[in-house]
Design a protein around this motif. Structure first.
Motif, PDB file in Angstrom:
ATOM      1  N   LYS A  27       0.843  -1.203   0.000  1.00 47.36           N
ATOM      2  CA  LYS A  27       0.000   0.000   0.000  1.00 47.36           C
ATOM      3  C   LYS A  27       0.874   1.248   0.000  1.00 47.36           C
ATOM      4  O   LYS A  27       1.938   1.272   0.578  1.00 47.36           O
ATOM      5  CB  LYS A  27      -0.914   0.008   1.221  1.00 47.36           C
ATOM      6  CG  LYS A  27      -2.034  -0.990   1.136  1.00 47.36           C
ATOM      7  CD  LYS A  27      -3.114  -0.683   2.157  1.00 47.36           C
ATOM      8  CE  LYS A  27      -4.200  -1.708   2.144  1.00 47.36           C
ATOM      9  NZ  LYS A  27      -5.062  -1.668   1.010  1.00 47.36           N
ATOM     10  N   GLY A  28       0.353   2.265  -0.686  1.00 51.53           N
ATOM     11  CA  GLY A  28       1.065   3.536  -0.725  1.00 51.53           C
ATOM     12  C   GLY A  28       2.151   3.612  -1.782  1.00 51.53           C
ATOM     13  O   GLY A  28       2.826   4.627  -1.893  1.00 51.53           O
ATOM     14  N   THR A  29       2.331   2.541  -2.544  1.00 52.82           N
ATOM     15  CA  THR A  29       3.348   2.552  -3.600  1.00 52.82           C
ATOM     16  C   THR A  29       2.690   2.860  -4.945  1.00 52.82           C
ATOM     17  O   THR A  29       1.482   2.663  -5.110  1.00 52.82           O
ATOM     18  CB  THR A  29       4.069   1.191  -3.691  1.00 52.82           C
ATOM     19  OG1 THR A  29       3.114   0.194  -4.082  1.00 52.82           O
ATOM     20  CG2 THR A  29       4.697   0.797  -2.362  1.00 52.82           C
ATOM     21  N   PRO A  30       3.468   3.322  -5.904  1.00 53.70           N
ATOM     22  CA  PRO A  30       2.900   3.573  -7.240  1.00 53.70           C
ATOM     23  C   PRO A  30       2.267   2.320  -7.858  1.00 53.70           C
ATOM     24  O   PRO A  30       1.244   2.410  -8.517  1.00 53.70           O
ATOM     25  CB  PRO A  30       4.105   4.045  -8.055  1.00 53.70           C
ATOM     26  CG  PRO A  30       5.028   4.642  -7.046  1.00 53.70           C
ATOM     27  CD  PRO A  30       4.850   3.792  -5.817  1.00 53.70           C
ATOM     28  N   ASN A  32       0.811  -0.101  -6.253  1.00 52.58           N
ATOM     29  CA  ASN A  32      -0.477  -0.297  -5.589  1.00 52.58           C
ATOM     30  C   ASN A  32      -1.523   0.662  -6.149  1.00 52.58           C
ATOM     31  O   ASN A  32      -2.678   0.285  -6.344  1.00 52.58           O
ATOM     32  CB  ASN A  32      -0.340  -0.125  -4.074  1.00 52.58           C
ATOM     33  CG  ASN A  32      -1.654  -0.344  -3.353  1.00 52.58           C
ATOM     34  OD1 ASN A  32      -2.326   0.614  -2.971  1.00 52.58           O
ATOM     35  ND2 ASN A  32      -2.024  -1.612  -3.181  1.00 52.58           N
ATOM     36  N   ASP A  33      -1.107   1.905  -6.428  1.00 55.11           N
ATOM     37  CA  ASP A  33      -2.025   2.860  -7.054  1.00 55.11           C
ATOM     38  C   ASP A  33      -2.496   2.340  -8.409  1.00 55.11           C
ATOM     39  O   ASP A  33      -3.684   2.421  -8.740  1.00 55.11           O
ATOM     40  CB  ASP A  33      -1.354   4.225  -7.232  1.00 55.11           C
ATOM     41  CG  ASP A  33      -1.070   4.923  -5.908  1.00 55.11           C
ATOM     42  OD1 ASP A  33      -1.659   4.519  -4.882  1.00 55.11           O
ATOM     43  OD2 ASP A  33      -0.264   5.874  -5.922  1.00 55.11           O
ATOM     44  N   GLU A  36      -5.066  -0.413  -7.955  1.00 56.12           N
ATOM     45  CA  GLU A  36      -6.394   0.111  -7.631  1.00 56.12           C
ATOM     46  C   GLU A  36      -7.103   0.647  -8.870  1.00 56.12           C
ATOM     47  O   GLU A  36      -8.303   0.448  -9.044  1.00 56.12           O
ATOM     48  CB  GLU A  36      -6.285   1.200  -6.564  1.00 56.12           C
ATOM     49  CG  GLU A  36      -5.973   0.652  -5.187  1.00 56.12           C
ATOM     50  CD  GLU A  36      -5.995   1.730  -4.110  1.00 56.12           C
ATOM     51  OE1 GLU A  36      -6.764   2.706  -4.256  1.00 56.12           O
ATOM     52  OE2 GLU A  36      -5.257   1.587  -3.134  1.00 56.12           O
ATOM     53  N   ILE A  37      -6.358   1.306  -9.742  1.00 55.14           N
ATOM     54  CA  ILE A  37      -6.949   1.812 -10.980  1.00 55.14           C
ATOM     55  C   ILE A  37      -7.399   0.652 -11.865  1.00 55.14           C
ATOM     56  O   ILE A  37      -8.507   0.654 -12.408  1.00 55.14           O
ATOM     57  CB  ILE A  37      -5.946   2.730 -11.725  1.00 55.14           C
ATOM     58  CG1 ILE A  37      -5.711   3.997 -10.914  1.00 55.14           C
ATOM     59  CG2 ILE A  37      -6.450   3.060 -13.132  1.00 55.14           C
ATOM     60  CD1 ILE A  37      -4.529   4.829 -11.387  1.00 55.14           C
TER      61      ILE A  37
END
Length: 123
Positions: A27-30, A32-33, A36-37
Motif C-alpha cells: 500500500k502507498g506505492t505507485p 499499488n495505485d 487500484e486503478i
C-alpha cells in the motif's frame, strides 16, 4: 505498464494479466495505485459485460441463512411466530413474504428492502 480504458475482451484479459503482476504491491506505492486503478477498470467492464443477477428474495434469505449459520427456528424468533410451518412455507415458496415478515427479517439478515420485495416464483 500502459493503463487505458477496457473496451474489448482482449483489453480485459490484458488488464487481468497486468493486475496479477502487481496485485500484492505494498500500500502507498505507485504499483499499488496502479492496481487500484486496474481493479476499478476491470470492475466496470465486468459489471457491464458479465452482470450477475441478484438472487430472488427466497434465495437471498437462504444464502444469508447459510452465511450466518442460521436455521428455520432462528427465523421464527425474528418474526415472532411459534409455527415452523410459517417459515417452512415461505422458504418452500408456498406462502409469500409479507411486509411484516420483510420488516422483521430484513435488518436481522442484513438484506435490503429492495431485495426482499422483488417478485419471485411461488412453488
Amino acid at each position: 505498464m500502459n493503463i487505458k480504458p477496457i473496451r474489448t475482451e482482449s483489453d480485459y484479459k490484458r488488464a487481468l494479466v497486468d493486475l496479477e503482476k502487481i496485485f500484492d504491491a505494498p500500500k502507498g506505492t505507485p504499483k499499488n495505485d496502479l492496481a487500484e486503478i486496474l481493479i476499478t477498470l476491470i470492475d466496470k467492464y465486468e459489471s457491464e459485460h458479465y452482470p450477475i443477477e441478484a438472487p430472488d428474495p427466497i434465495e437471498a434469505i437462504k444464502i444469508r441463512m447459510a452465511e450466518m449459520d442460521l436455521h428455520q427456528k432462528d427465523l421464527m424468533g425474528f418474526i415472532g411466530t411459534k409455527s415452523r410451518g410459517t417459515i417452512s412455507n415461505i422458504l418452500n415458496r408456498r406462502r409469500p413474504l409479507t411486509l411484516p415478515v420483510i420488516r422483521a427479517i430484513g435488518p436481522k439478515l442484513g438484506l435490503s428492502f429492495d431485495v426482499l420485495v422483488k417478485e419471485y416464483k411461488m412453488g
